[in-house]
Design a protein around this motif. Structure first.
Motif, short mmCIF file in Angstrom:
data_model
loop_
_atom_site.label_atom_id
_atom_site.label_comp_id
_atom_site.label_asym_id
_atom_site.label_seq_id
_atom_site.Cartn_x
_atom_site.Cartn_y
_atom_site.Cartn_z
N HIS A 1 0.92 -0.98 0.04
CA HIS A 1 0.02 0.11 0.07
C HIS A 1 0.88 1.10 0.00
O HIS A 1 2.14 1.13 0.34
CB HIS A 1 -0.99 -0.12 1.14
CG HIS A 1 -0.13 -0.60 2.23
ND1 HIS A 1 0.51 0.17 3.19
CD2 HIS A 1 -0.48 -1.67 3.17
CE1 HIS A 1 1.09 -0.51 4.21
NE2 HIS A 1 0.39 -1.85 4.15
N SER A 2 0.24 2.30 -0.35
CA SER A 2 0.99 3.71 -0.63
C SER A 2 0.74 4.52 0.68
O SER A 2 1.16 5.68 0.43
CB SER A 2 0.63 4.22 -1.78
OG SER A 2 -0.68 4.44 -1.75
N ARG A 3 -0.05 4.21 1.47
CA ARG A 3 -0.46 5.11 2.62
C ARG A 3 0.90 5.29 3.44
O ARG A 3 1.71 4.62 3.87
CB ARG A 3 -1.54 4.75 3.42
CG ARG A 3 -2.78 4.65 2.87
CD ARG A 3 -3.89 4.41 3.77
NE ARG A 3 -5.04 4.08 3.07
CZ ARG A 3 -5.60 3.12 2.82
NH1 ARG A 3 -5.32 1.93 3.23
NH2 ARG A 3 -6.74 2.88 2.18
N ASN A 4 0.87 6.55 3.90
CA ASN A 4 1.89 7.07 4.97
C ASN A 4 1.88 6.20 6.07
O ASN A 4 0.97 6.16 6.92
CB ASN A 4 2.07 8.68 5.20
CG ASN A 4 3.25 9.00 6.06
OD1 ASN A 4 3.61 8.26 6.86
ND2 ASN A 4 3.53 10.17 5.77
N PRO A 5 2.83 5.24 6.57
CA PRO A 5 2.81 4.52 7.80
C PRO A 5 2.46 5.42 8.94
O PRO A 5 2.13 4.89 9.91
CB PRO A 5 3.89 3.79 7.49
CG PRO A 5 5.07 4.36 6.95
CD PRO A 5 4.01 5.22 5.86
N TRP A 6 3.22 6.79 8.99
CA TRP A 6 3.04 7.36 10.25
C TRP A 6 1.78 7.98 10.37
O TRP A 6 1.22 8.07 11.68
CB TRP A 6 4.03 8.56 10.37
CG TRP A 6 5.51 7.79 9.92
CD1 TRP A 6 6.24 7.93 9.21
CD2 TRP A 6 6.07 6.84 10.94
NE1 TRP A 6 7.57 7.28 9.16
CE2 TRP A 6 7.43 6.63 10.37
CE3 TRP A 6 5.70 6.42 12.38
CZ2 TRP A 6 8.30 5.62 10.98
CZ3 TRP A 6 6.76 5.32 12.74
CH2 TRP A 6 7.94 5.10 12.07
N VAL A 7 0.93 8.32 9.39
CA VAL A 7 -0.18 8.82 9.46
C VAL A 7 -1.28 7.71 10.09
O VAL A 7 -2.12 7.80 10.72
CB VAL A 7 -0.79 9.08 8.22
CG1 VAL A 7 -2.28 9.42 8.04
CG2 VAL A 7 0.05 10.34 7.70
N VAL A 8 -0.95 6.31 9.42
CA VAL A 8 -1.68 5.15 9.82
C VAL A 8 -1.55 4.92 11.28
O VAL A 8 -2.53 4.52 12.19
CB VAL A 8 -1.41 4.21 8.89
CG1 VAL A 8 -2.32 2.72 9.27
CG2 VAL A 8 -1.92 4.40 7.56
N LEU A 9 -0.53 5.10 11.92
CA LEU A 9 0.02 4.79 13.01
C LEU A 9 -0.99 5.77 14.02
O LEU A 9 -1.49 5.27 14.99
CB LEU A 9 1.44 4.92 13.44
CG LEU A 9 1.70 4.82 14.88
CD1 LEU A 9 1.47 3.44 15.43
CD2 LEU A 9 3.40 5.06 14.94
N VAL A 10 -0.80 7.08 13.75
CA VAL A 10 -1.64 7.97 14.28
C VAL A 10 -3.19 7.71 14.34
O VAL A 10 -4.02 7.73 15.37
CB VAL A 10 -1.71 9.51 13.84
CG1 VAL A 10 -2.61 10.30 14.29
CG2 VAL A 10 -0.13 9.89 14.00
N VAL A 11 -3.73 7.06 13.06
CA VAL A 11 -4.92 6.60 13.12
C VAL A 11 -5.40 5.56 13.87
O VAL A 11 -6.47 5.29 14.90
CB VAL A 11 -5.30 6.01 11.78
CG1 VAL A 11 -6.70 5.41 11.57
CG2 VAL A 11 -5.57 7.32 10.69
N PHE A 12 -4.31 4.53 14.20
CA PHE A 12 -4.42 3.45 14.90
C PHE A 12 -4.72 4.08 16.65
O PHE A 12 -5.47 3.56 17.25
CB PHE A 12 -3.36 2.33 14.75
CG PHE A 12 -3.73 1.53 13.95
CD1 PHE A 12 -4.67 0.24 14.46
CD2 PHE A 12 -3.32 1.33 12.83
CE1 PHE A 12 -5.15 -0.68 13.55
CE2 PHE A 12 -3.63 0.58 11.78
CZ PHE A 12 -4.37 -0.62 12.17
#
Length: 162
Positions: free
Chosen positions: A6-17
């Motif tokens: 996937h191409s999503r920024n992993p740090w943004v996804v971490l914040v989402v979690f």
């Protein structure tokens, strides 16, 4: 561990979690405004922790829970694993309102048993993709087992509470 496609920024996804888990924690804290008084009124087993321990323990467990979801996501985790993770978060979010705000130790006990089961299933599903994601959930699972035993003991020792 597989390489994520996937191409999503992993740090943004971490914040989402972290936000997702924080919402679960917030619901619990809002429902627990009377928790210190309620906990103090209960007859507790000798092995019950002091009330002041719950905040630090749950803070650590919520951090691990968010990281576990993120680590699993980084492996292109399967939908089934995320679905079980979400169901377990729902059961987590329901326990405090049932036990403290709702005053139903028995319904809370059913909920925490389901929480333990869904968390164990989540660990198994996460393990297929990421051993680390599964291991991060183990302290959470063991605390749930302990909290389930505590919930059962509270029911037994406080038979007049519904």
């Amino acid at each position: 561990m597989t390489t994520p496609t996937h191409s999503r920024n992993p740090w943004v996804v971490l914040v989402v979690f972290f936000v997702l888990v924080a919402v679960v924690a917030l619901v619990g804290s809002l429902a627990a405004t009377s928790a210190p008084e309620t906990y103090a009124r209960l007859v507790l087993p000798d092995w019950a922790p002091p009330a002041r321990l719950f905040g630090p323990v749950w803070t650590l467990l919520y951090v691990l829970l968010a990281f576990a979801g993120w680590v699993y996501w980084r492996t292109d985790g399967e939908t089934q694993g995320f679905a079980m993770y979400g169901v377990s978060l729902l059961f987590n979010m329901l326990w405090t309102p049932l036990f403290f705000a709702g005053g139903s130790t028995r319904l809370a006990c059913v909920d925490i048993i389901l929480l333990g089961f869904t968390t164990l299933m989540t660990i198994g599903l996460f393990y297929r993709r990421s051993h680390l994601a599964a291991v991060l959930l183990l302290p959470y699972f063991f605390w749930i087992v302990y909290a389930t035993a505590l919930n059962v003991a509270i029911i037994a020792l406080n038979s007049d509470i519904h």
